[in-house]
Design a protein around this motif. Structure first.
Motif, short mmCIF file in Angstrom:
data_model
loop_
_atom_site.label_atom_id
_atom_site.label_comp_id
_atom_site.label_asym_id
_atom_site.label_seq_id
_atom_site.Cartn_x
_atom_site.Cartn_y
_atom_site.Cartn_z
N LYS A 1 0.81 -1.23 0.00
CA LYS A 1 0.00 0.00 0.00
C LYS A 1 0.84 1.27 0.00
CE LYS A 1 -1.55 -1.82 3.89
NZ LYS A 1 -2.56 -2.17 4.84
N ASP B 1 -5.04 -6.03 -0.21
CA ASP B 1 -5.41 -5.59 1.14
C ASP B 1 -6.87 -6.00 1.38
OD1 ASP B 1 -4.92 -4.40 3.53
OD2 ASP B 1 -4.45 -2.41 2.72
N SER B 2 -7.15 -6.62 2.53
CA SER B 2 -8.47 -7.26 2.72
C SER B 2 -9.61 -6.23 2.63
CB SER B 2 -8.51 -7.99 4.05
OG SER B 2 -8.25 -7.10 5.11
N GLU B 3 -9.42 -5.03 3.18
CA GLU B 3 -10.48 -4.01 3.15
C GLU B 3 -10.76 -3.58 1.72
OE1 GLU B 3 -7.77 -3.97 4.92
OE2 GLU B 3 -8.38 -3.95 7.03
N ASN C 1 -1.88 2.25 9.99
CA ASN C 1 -2.30 1.39 8.87
C ASN C 1 -3.65 1.84 8.31
OD1 ASN C 1 -2.16 -1.00 7.15
ND2 ASN C 1 -3.77 -1.83 8.46
N GLU D 1 -4.62 3.04 4.62
CA GLU D 1 -5.69 2.38 3.86
C GLU D 1 -6.75 3.36 3.34
OE1 GLU D 1 -5.33 -2.08 5.73
OE2 GLU D 1 -7.15 -0.96 6.15
MG MG Z 1 -5.81 -4.10 5.53
#
Ligand code: MG
Ligand code: NDP
Length: 388
Positions: free
Chosen positions: A123, A148-150, A215, A219
Protein backbone atom coordinates in the motif's frame (compact mmCIF):
# COMPACT_ATOMS: atom_id res chain seq x y z
CA UNK A 1 -2.07 -20.69 -17.38
CA UNK A 2 -1.36 -17.63 -15.24
CA UNK A 3 2.29 -16.72 -14.92
CA UNK A 4 3.31 -14.59 -11.96
CA UNK A 5 6.22 -12.78 -10.35
CA UNK A 6 6.16 -12.27 -6.57
CA UNK A 7 8.06 -9.32 -5.13
CA UNK A 8 8.47 -10.04 -1.41
CA UNK A 9 7.95 -13.82 -1.65
CA UNK A 10 9.49 -14.52 1.78
CA UNK A 11 7.12 -12.22 3.68
CA UNK A 12 3.71 -12.85 5.16
CA UNK A 13 1.81 -12.00 1.94
CA UNK A 14 4.44 -13.69 -0.25
CA UNK A 15 4.28 -16.96 1.67
CA UNK A 16 0.47 -16.96 1.60
CA UNK A 17 0.53 -16.20 -2.14
CA UNK A 18 2.65 -19.32 -2.61
CA UNK A 19 0.13 -21.30 -0.52
CA UNK A 20 -2.54 -20.24 -3.01
CA UNK A 21 -0.25 -21.23 -5.91
CA UNK A 22 0.32 -24.63 -4.28
CA UNK A 23 -3.44 -25.26 -4.42
CA UNK A 24 -3.64 -24.35 -8.11
CA UNK A 25 -0.43 -25.74 -9.55
CA UNK A 26 -1.99 -26.59 -12.89
CA UNK A 27 -3.27 -23.01 -13.28
CA UNK A 28 -0.45 -20.78 -11.98
CA UNK A 29 3.25 -20.86 -12.75
CA UNK A 30 5.74 -18.83 -10.71
CA UNK A 31 8.25 -17.17 -13.06
CA UNK A 32 10.12 -14.83 -10.70
CA UNK A 33 10.62 -14.37 -6.95
CA UNK A 34 12.22 -11.48 -5.09
CA UNK A 35 13.21 -10.93 -1.45
CA UNK A 36 15.53 -8.73 0.54
CA UNK A 37 17.85 -11.18 2.28
CA UNK A 38 16.05 -14.27 3.59
CA UNK A 39 17.88 -16.69 1.30
CA UNK A 40 17.15 -19.78 3.40
CA UNK A 41 13.42 -19.48 2.79
CA UNK A 42 14.02 -18.31 -0.77
CA UNK A 43 16.03 -21.45 -1.49
CA UNK A 44 13.17 -23.64 -0.24
CA UNK A 45 10.74 -21.66 -2.43
CA UNK A 46 13.02 -21.94 -5.48
CA UNK A 47 13.34 -25.70 -5.07
CA UNK A 48 9.57 -26.07 -4.78
CA UNK A 49 8.32 -23.58 -7.39
CA UNK A 50 11.22 -23.58 -9.92
CA UNK A 51 11.15 -19.91 -11.04
CA UNK A 52 13.36 -18.78 -13.95
CA UNK A 53 14.59 -15.66 -12.16
CA UNK A 54 15.11 -14.57 -8.57
CA UNK A 55 16.30 -11.34 -7.01
CA UNK A 56 17.98 -11.02 -3.64
CA UNK A 57 18.20 -7.29 -2.96
CA UNK A 58 21.21 -7.66 -0.65
CA UNK A 59 24.26 -8.24 -2.84
CA UNK A 60 26.22 -10.45 -0.45
CA UNK A 61 23.20 -12.63 0.24
CA UNK A 62 22.65 -12.91 -3.52
CA UNK A 63 26.19 -14.31 -3.87
CA UNK A 64 25.52 -16.81 -1.05
CA UNK A 65 22.29 -17.91 -2.72
CA UNK A 66 24.04 -18.47 -6.07
CA UNK A 67 26.41 -20.81 -4.26
CA UNK A 68 23.55 -22.68 -2.56
CA UNK A 69 21.59 -23.28 -5.76
CA UNK A 70 24.35 -23.75 -8.30
CA UNK A 71 22.82 -27.13 -9.19
CA UNK A 72 19.70 -25.31 -10.51
CA UNK A 73 19.12 -23.43 -13.79
CA UNK A 74 17.93 -20.23 -12.06
CA UNK A 75 19.20 -16.72 -12.81
CA UNK A 76 20.00 -14.75 -9.63
CA UNK A 77 19.99 -10.94 -9.75
CA UNK A 78 20.45 -8.30 -7.07
CA UNK A 79 19.61 -4.71 -6.09
CA UNK A 80 17.05 -2.46 -7.76
CA UNK A 81 18.02 -3.76 -11.21
CA UNK A 82 17.19 -7.26 -10.03
CA UNK A 83 13.83 -6.16 -8.64
CA UNK A 84 12.99 -4.47 -11.94
CA UNK A 85 14.07 -7.57 -13.86
CA UNK A 86 11.62 -9.64 -11.77
CA UNK A 87 8.85 -7.04 -12.08
CA UNK A 88 9.18 -6.95 -15.88
CA UNK A 89 10.09 -10.60 -16.53
CA UNK A 90 8.76 -11.22 -20.00
CA UNK A 91 6.59 -14.30 -19.55
CA UNK A 92 4.91 -13.18 -16.31
CA UNK A 93 1.51 -11.57 -16.83
CA UNK A 94 0.83 -10.59 -13.19
CA UNK A 95 3.11 -9.12 -10.55
CA UNK A 96 2.22 -9.63 -6.89
CA UNK A 97 3.57 -6.48 -5.22
CA UNK A 98 4.16 -7.77 -1.68
CA UNK A 99 7.31 -5.99 -0.58
CA UNK A 100 7.06 -3.79 2.47
CA UNK A 101 7.57 -0.05 2.16
CA UNK A 102 8.36 2.56 -0.47
CA UNK A 103 11.04 0.36 -2.04
CA UNK A 104 8.09 -1.05 -4.01
CA UNK A 105 7.48 2.14 -6.00
CA UNK A 106 10.01 1.78 -8.84
CA UNK A 107 9.51 -1.96 -9.50
CA UNK A 108 5.72 -1.50 -9.48
CA UNK A 109 5.89 1.42 -11.90
CA UNK A 110 8.21 -0.58 -14.18
CA UNK A 111 5.86 -3.58 -14.05
CA UNK A 112 2.92 -1.39 -15.11
CA UNK A 113 4.99 0.17 -17.92
CA UNK A 114 5.75 -3.38 -19.10
CA UNK A 115 1.98 -4.07 -19.23
CA UNK A 116 1.77 -6.43 -16.24
CA UNK A 117 -1.37 -6.72 -14.15
CA UNK A 118 -0.69 -5.88 -10.52
CA UNK A 119 -2.01 -7.68 -7.45
CA UNK A 120 -1.21 -4.96 -4.94
CA UNK A 121 -0.46 -5.58 -1.26
CA UNK A 122 2.25 -2.91 -1.01
CA UNK A 123 0.00 0.00 0.00
CA UNK A 124 2.93 2.38 0.67
CA UNK A 125 3.47 2.55 -3.10
CA UNK A 126 -0.04 3.79 -3.84
CA UNK A 127 -0.12 6.14 -0.85
CA UNK A 128 3.00 7.97 -1.99
CA UNK A 129 2.77 7.68 -5.79
CA UNK A 130 -0.95 7.17 -6.49
CA UNK A 131 -1.06 10.25 -8.71
CA UNK A 132 1.54 8.62 -10.98
CA UNK A 133 0.43 5.00 -10.74
CA UNK A 134 -3.32 5.34 -11.32
CA UNK A 135 -3.04 7.31 -14.62
CA UNK A 136 -0.28 4.91 -15.75
CA UNK A 137 -2.54 1.88 -15.10
CA UNK A 138 -5.24 3.54 -17.22
CA UNK A 139 -2.82 4.38 -19.99
CA UNK A 140 -1.44 0.84 -20.07
CA UNK A 141 -4.92 -0.67 -19.59
CA UNK A 142 -3.74 -3.05 -16.89
CA UNK A 143 -5.72 -4.37 -13.92
CA UNK A 144 -4.70 -3.09 -10.51
CA UNK A 145 -6.31 -5.55 -8.13
CA UNK A 146 -6.24 -4.94 -4.38
CA UNK A 147 -4.87 -7.60 -2.03
CA UNK A 148 -5.41 -5.59 1.14
CA UNK A 149 -8.47 -7.26 2.72
CA UNK A 150 -10.48 -4.01 3.15
CA UNK A 151 -9.85 -2.96 -0.43
CA UNK A 152 -10.65 -6.38 -1.78
CA UNK A 153 -13.92 -6.12 0.19
CA UNK A 154 -14.72 -2.68 -1.27
CA UNK A 155 -13.83 -3.90 -4.75
CA UNK A 156 -16.20 -6.85 -4.31
CA UNK A 157 -18.96 -4.68 -2.84
CA UNK A 158 -18.61 -2.25 -5.78
CA UNK A 159 -18.71 -4.91 -8.44
CA UNK A 160 -20.82 -3.75 -11.35
CA UNK A 161 -22.14 -0.59 -9.63
CA UNK A 162 -21.89 2.88 -11.05
CA UNK A 163 -19.48 4.98 -8.92
CA UNK A 164 -21.91 7.89 -8.85
CA UNK A 165 -24.28 5.74 -6.77
CA UNK A 166 -21.82 5.60 -3.86
CA UNK A 167 -22.79 7.52 -0.74
CA UNK A 168 -19.76 6.46 1.28
CA UNK A 169 -17.27 3.71 2.01
CA UNK A 170 -17.19 2.13 5.47
CA UNK A 171 -13.63 0.98 6.02
CA UNK A 172 -13.40 -1.41 8.94
CA UNK A 173 -10.51 -1.65 11.42
CA UNK A 174 -9.86 -4.25 14.12
CA UNK A 175 -8.58 -1.54 16.47
CA UNK A 176 -5.34 -3.48 17.01
CA UNK A 177 -3.90 -4.87 20.26
CA UNK A 178 -4.28 -1.58 22.19
CA UNK A 179 -7.94 -0.88 21.44
CA UNK A 180 -9.60 0.78 24.44
CA UNK A 181 -6.32 1.99 25.93
CA UNK A 182 -5.44 5.64 26.54
CA UNK A 183 -2.12 7.47 26.08
CA UNK A 184 -1.31 6.91 29.76
CA UNK A 185 -1.58 3.11 29.26
CA UNK A 186 0.60 3.22 26.14
CA UNK A 187 3.61 5.05 27.60
CA UNK A 188 5.68 1.97 28.23
CA UNK A 189 4.35 -0.62 25.78
CA UNK A 190 7.10 -2.53 23.98
CA UNK A 191 7.48 -3.83 20.43
CA UNK A 192 6.67 -7.29 21.80
CA UNK A 193 3.31 -6.02 23.13
CA UNK A 194 2.54 -4.19 19.89
CA UNK A 195 3.37 -7.25 17.78
CA UNK A 196 0.49 -9.25 19.31
CA UNK A 197 -2.27 -8.54 16.80
CA UNK A 198 -5.64 -9.99 17.90
CA UNK A 199 -6.88 -11.23 14.48
CA UNK A 200 -4.22 -11.19 11.78
CA UNK A 201 -0.73 -12.68 11.54
CA UNK A 202 1.27 -10.22 9.43
CA UNK A 203 4.78 -8.86 8.95
CA UNK A 204 6.23 -6.70 11.77
CA UNK A 205 5.88 -3.27 10.08
CA UNK A 206 2.17 -3.55 9.27
CA UNK A 207 1.51 -5.10 12.69
CA UNK A 208 2.94 -2.00 14.38
CA UNK A 209 0.97 0.16 11.91
CA UNK A 210 -2.16 -1.66 13.06
CA UNK A 211 -1.32 -0.94 16.69
CA UNK A 212 -0.84 2.80 16.03
CA UNK A 213 -3.81 2.89 13.57
CA UNK A 214 -1.41 4.41 11.02
CA UNK A 215 -2.30 1.39 8.87
CA UNK A 216 -5.88 2.65 8.69
CA UNK A 217 -4.75 6.07 7.55
CA UNK A 218 -2.64 4.43 4.83
CA UNK A 219 -5.69 2.38 3.86
CA UNK A 220 -7.91 5.46 3.59
CA UNK A 221 -5.41 6.97 1.13
CA UNK A 222 -5.11 3.63 -0.67
CA UNK A 223 -8.91 3.42 -1.03
CA UNK A 224 -9.15 7.01 -2.27
CA UNK A 225 -6.73 6.17 -5.11
CA UNK A 226 -8.09 2.74 -5.94
CA UNK A 227 -11.74 3.74 -6.05
CA UNK A 228 -11.38 7.37 -7.12
CA UNK A 229 -13.29 8.61 -4.09
CA UNK A 230 -12.66 11.62 -1.86
CA UNK A 231 -11.29 11.03 1.62
CA UNK A 232 -14.32 12.73 3.22
CA UNK A 233 -16.49 9.93 1.84
CA UNK A 234 -14.54 7.26 3.71
CA UNK A 235 -15.65 6.46 7.26
CA UNK A 236 -13.49 4.33 9.54
CA UNK A 237 -15.40 1.90 11.68
CA UNK A 238 -13.71 -0.11 14.42
CA UNK A 239 -15.02 -3.68 14.19
CA UNK A 240 -12.96 -5.85 16.55
CA UNK A 241 -14.06 -9.23 15.14
CA UNK A 242 -12.59 -8.52 11.66
CA UNK A 243 -15.43 -10.39 9.94
CA UNK A 244 -16.83 -7.55 7.86
CA UNK A 245 -13.80 -6.55 5.79
CA UNK A 246 -15.44 -3.28 4.61
CA UNK A 247 -18.70 -2.00 3.11
CA UNK A 248 -20.08 0.35 0.51
CA UNK A 249 -23.15 2.45 1.28
CA UNK A 250 -25.16 3.57 -1.75
CA UNK A 251 -27.34 6.66 -2.25
CA UNK A 252 -30.54 4.76 -1.49
CA UNK A 253 -29.20 3.67 1.92
CA UNK A 254 -28.45 0.13 0.80
CA UNK A 255 -25.17 -1.16 2.26
CA UNK A 256 -23.19 -4.00 0.72
CA UNK A 257 -20.62 -5.68 2.97
CA UNK A 258 -18.04 -8.34 2.19
CA UNK A 259 -17.51 -10.80 5.04
CA UNK A 260 -15.34 -13.77 5.74
CA UNK A 261 -12.94 -15.22 8.25
CA UNK A 262 -9.76 -13.17 8.64
CA UNK A 263 -7.61 -15.11 6.16
CA UNK A 264 -5.41 -13.18 3.69
CA UNK A 265 -5.35 -16.12 1.28
CA UNK A 266 -8.90 -15.15 0.33
CA UNK A 267 -8.17 -11.66 -1.06
CA UNK A 268 -4.87 -12.92 -2.54
CA UNK A 269 -6.64 -15.72 -4.39
CA UNK A 270 -9.43 -13.37 -5.48
CA UNK A 271 -6.89 -10.92 -6.95
CA UNK A 272 -5.04 -13.71 -8.77
CA UNK A 273 -8.12 -15.32 -10.33
CA UNK A 274 -10.47 -12.33 -10.69
CA UNK A 275 -13.23 -12.51 -11.88
CA UNK A 276 -13.28 -16.25 -11.16
CA UNK A 277 -13.89 -17.61 -7.66
CA UNK A 278 -12.21 -20.77 -6.45
CA UNK A 279 -12.59 -23.01 -3.44
CA UNK A 280 -10.11 -22.12 -0.68
CA UNK A 281 -8.65 -25.11 1.15
CA UNK A 282 -8.63 -25.96 4.00
CA UNK A 283 -12.13 -24.61 3.82
CA UNK A 284 -13.00 -23.28 7.25
CA UNK A 285 -16.26 -21.37 6.86
CA UNK A 286 -17.92 -18.55 8.74
CA UNK A 287 -20.53 -19.79 11.21
CA UNK A 288 -22.90 -16.97 12.22
CA UNK A 289 -24.41 -19.02 15.06
CA UNK A 290 -20.99 -19.48 16.70
CA UNK A 291 -20.13 -15.87 15.99
CA UNK A 292 -23.27 -14.51 17.72
CA UNK A 293 -22.47 -10.84 17.36
CA UNK A 294 -20.61 -8.24 15.36
CA UNK A 295 -19.77 -4.98 17.13
CA UNK A 296 -18.75 -1.50 16.01
CA UNK A 297 -17.08 1.51 17.60
CA UNK A 298 -15.76 4.89 16.61
CA UNK A 299 -11.94 5.06 16.32
CA UNK A 300 -10.18 6.90 19.17
CA UNK A 301 -8.22 9.46 17.18
CA UNK A 302 -7.04 11.31 20.29
CA UNK A 303 -5.12 8.34 21.65
CA UNK A 304 -4.15 7.02 18.22
CA UNK A 305 -3.46 10.37 16.63
CA UNK A 306 -1.27 8.83 13.92
CA UNK A 307 -4.61 8.11 12.27
CA UNK A 308 -5.61 11.76 12.41
CA UNK A 309 -2.23 12.83 11.01
CA UNK A 310 -2.58 10.38 8.14
CA UNK A 311 -6.03 11.65 7.22
CA UNK A 312 -4.62 15.17 7.28
CA UNK A 313 -1.73 14.09 5.04
CA UNK A 314 -4.21 12.48 2.63
CA UNK A 315 -6.39 15.58 2.53
CA UNK A 316 -3.36 17.80 1.99
CA UNK A 317 -2.18 15.53 -0.82
CA UNK A 318 0.87 16.26 -3.00
CA UNK A 319 4.07 15.26 -1.20
CA UNK A 320 2.52 15.13 2.31
CA UNK A 321 1.52 11.44 2.16
CA UNK A 322 5.15 10.64 1.27
CA UNK A 323 6.36 12.50 4.36
CA UNK A 324 3.73 10.80 6.53
CA UNK A 325 4.63 7.40 5.15
CA UNK A 326 8.42 7.79 5.19
CA UNK A 327 8.40 9.23 8.72
CA UNK A 328 6.28 6.32 9.84
CA UNK A 329 8.49 3.72 8.11
CA UNK A 330 11.62 5.01 9.81
CA UNK A 331 9.97 5.55 13.20
CA UNK A 332 8.51 2.02 13.17
CA UNK A 333 11.92 0.56 12.28
CA UNK A 334 13.47 2.38 15.26
CA UNK A 335 10.60 1.34 17.57
CA UNK A 336 11.09 -2.32 16.54
CA UNK A 337 14.78 -1.94 17.48
CA UNK A 338 13.77 -0.60 20.90
CA UNK A 339 15.33 2.82 20.18
CA UNK A 340 12.16 4.91 20.64
CA UNK A 341 8.87 4.52 22.50
CA UNK A 342 5.49 3.64 21.02
CA UNK A 343 4.08 7.15 21.47
CA UNK A 344 7.14 8.62 19.77
CA UNK A 345 5.92 7.21 16.44
CA UNK A 346 3.07 9.73 15.92
CA UNK A 347 5.19 12.45 17.56
CA UNK A 348 7.93 11.96 14.96
CA UNK A 349 5.42 11.84 12.10
CA UNK A 350 3.90 15.11 13.30
CA UNK A 351 7.30 16.82 13.50
CA UNK A 352 8.23 15.61 10.01
CA UNK A 353 4.95 16.86 8.55
CA UNK A 354 5.35 20.26 10.24
CA UNK A 355 8.88 20.55 8.90
CA UNK A 356 7.91 19.81 5.29
CA UNK A 357 7.43 22.31 2.45
CA UNK A 358 4.69 20.92 0.25
CA UNK A 359 5.17 19.99 -3.40
CA UNK A 360 1.78 19.72 -5.10
CA UNK A 361 2.47 16.96 -7.62
CA UNK A 362 5.87 15.37 -6.94
CA UNK A 363 7.66 13.38 -9.64
CA UNK A 364 9.04 9.93 -8.83
CA UNK A 365 12.48 11.46 -8.25
CA UNK A 366 11.03 14.09 -5.92
CA UNK A 367 9.13 11.37 -4.00
CA UNK A 368 12.35 9.38 -3.52
CA UNK A 369 14.26 12.52 -2.47
CA UNK A 370 11.57 13.47 0.03
CA UNK A 371 11.66 9.91 1.37
CA UNK A 372 15.42 10.22 2.01
CA UNK A 373 15.11 13.73 3.50
CA UNK A 374 12.35 12.50 5.81
CA UNK A 375 14.45 9.51 6.94
CA UNK A 376 17.32 11.92 7.69
CA UNK A 377 14.99 14.27 9.57
CA UNK A 378 13.69 11.39 11.72
CA UNK A 379 17.23 10.20 12.54
CA UNK A 380 18.34 13.74 13.46
CA UNK A 381 15.27 14.29 15.61
CA UNK A 382 15.84 11.04 17.49
CA UNK A 383 19.53 11.92 18.02
CA UNK A 384 18.78 15.49 19.10
CA UNK A 385 16.89 14.29 22.17
CA UNK A 386 13.81 16.40 21.22
CA UNK A 387 11.60 13.43 22.04
CA UNK A 388 12.46 13.35 25.76
MG1 MG B 1 -5.81 -4.10 5.53
P1 NDP C 1 6.77 -8.84 5.63
O1 NDP C 1 7.66 -8.00 6.45
O2 NDP C 1 6.26 -10.11 6.19
O3 NDP C 1 7.49 -9.19 4.25
C1 NDP C 1 8.11 -8.20 3.48
C2 NDP C 1 8.70 -8.83 2.23
O4 NDP C 1 9.35 -7.81 1.47
C3 NDP C 1 9.77 -9.89 2.52
O5 NDP C 1 9.72 -10.87 1.52
C4 NDP C 1 11.08 -9.08 2.40
O6 NDP C 1 12.20 -9.88 2.12
C5 NDP C 1 10.70 -8.22 1.22
N1 NDP C 1 11.51 -7.03 1.08
C6 NDP C 1 11.70 -6.01 1.95
N2 NDP C 1 12.57 -5.11 1.45
C7 NDP C 1 12.93 -5.57 0.23
C8 NDP C 1 13.83 -5.13 -0.76
N3 NDP C 1 14.54 -4.01 -0.62
N4 NDP C 1 13.96 -5.87 -1.88
C9 NDP C 1 13.27 -7.02 -2.06
N5 NDP C 1 12.40 -7.49 -1.14
C10 NDP C 1 12.26 -6.79 -0.02
O7 NDP C 1 5.58 -7.89 5.16
P2 NDP C 1 4.06 -8.29 4.85
O8 NDP C 1 4.02 -9.46 3.93
O9 NDP C 1 3.29 -8.30 6.10
O10 NDP C 1 3.58 -6.98 4.05
C11 NDP C 1 3.95 -6.72 2.71
C12 NDP C 1 3.11 -5.57 2.19
O11 NDP C 1 1.75 -5.97 2.16
C13 NDP C 1 3.16 -4.31 3.08
O12 NDP C 1 3.08 -3.19 2.25
C14 NDP C 1 1.90 -4.43 3.92
O13 NDP C 1 1.40 -3.17 4.32
C15 NDP C 1 0.95 -5.10 2.93
N6 NDP C 1 -0.13 -5.87 3.56
C16 NDP C 1 0.15 -6.94 4.34
C17 NDP C 1 -0.86 -7.69 4.93
C18 NDP C 1 -0.57 -8.92 5.73
O14 NDP C 1 -1.50 -9.62 6.12
N7 NDP C 1 0.68 -9.24 6.01
C19 NDP C 1 -2.27 -7.30 4.77
C20 NDP C 1 -2.46 -6.17 3.90
C21 NDP C 1 -1.43 -5.49 3.32
P3 NDP C 1 13.06 -10.57 3.35
O15 NDP C 1 12.16 -11.62 3.93
O16 NDP C 1 14.25 -11.14 2.68
O17 NDP C 1 13.37 -9.46 4.32
Amino acid sequence: MKEIAILGSTGSIGVQTLEVVRQHRDEIKVRALAAHSNIDLLEVQIREFCPDLVCVFDENKAKDLKEKIKDLPVRVETGMDGLIACATFNSADTVVAAMVGMIGIIPTVEAIKAGKNIALANKETLVTAGHIIIPLCKEKKINLLPVDSEHSAIFQALNGEDRKNIHKILLTASGGPFRGMKKEDLKDVTAKDALKHPNWKMGPKITIDSATLVNKALEVMEAAWLFDISIEKIQILVHPQSIIHSMVEYLDGSIIAQMGLPDMRLPIQYALFYPERKELKPGERLDFIKLKQLTFEEPDTETFYGLKLGIKAGETGGSMPTVFNAANERAVARFLEGKIRFLDIPKLINLAMENHTLISSPTLNEILNIEQQTYDFIEETIKSGKLD
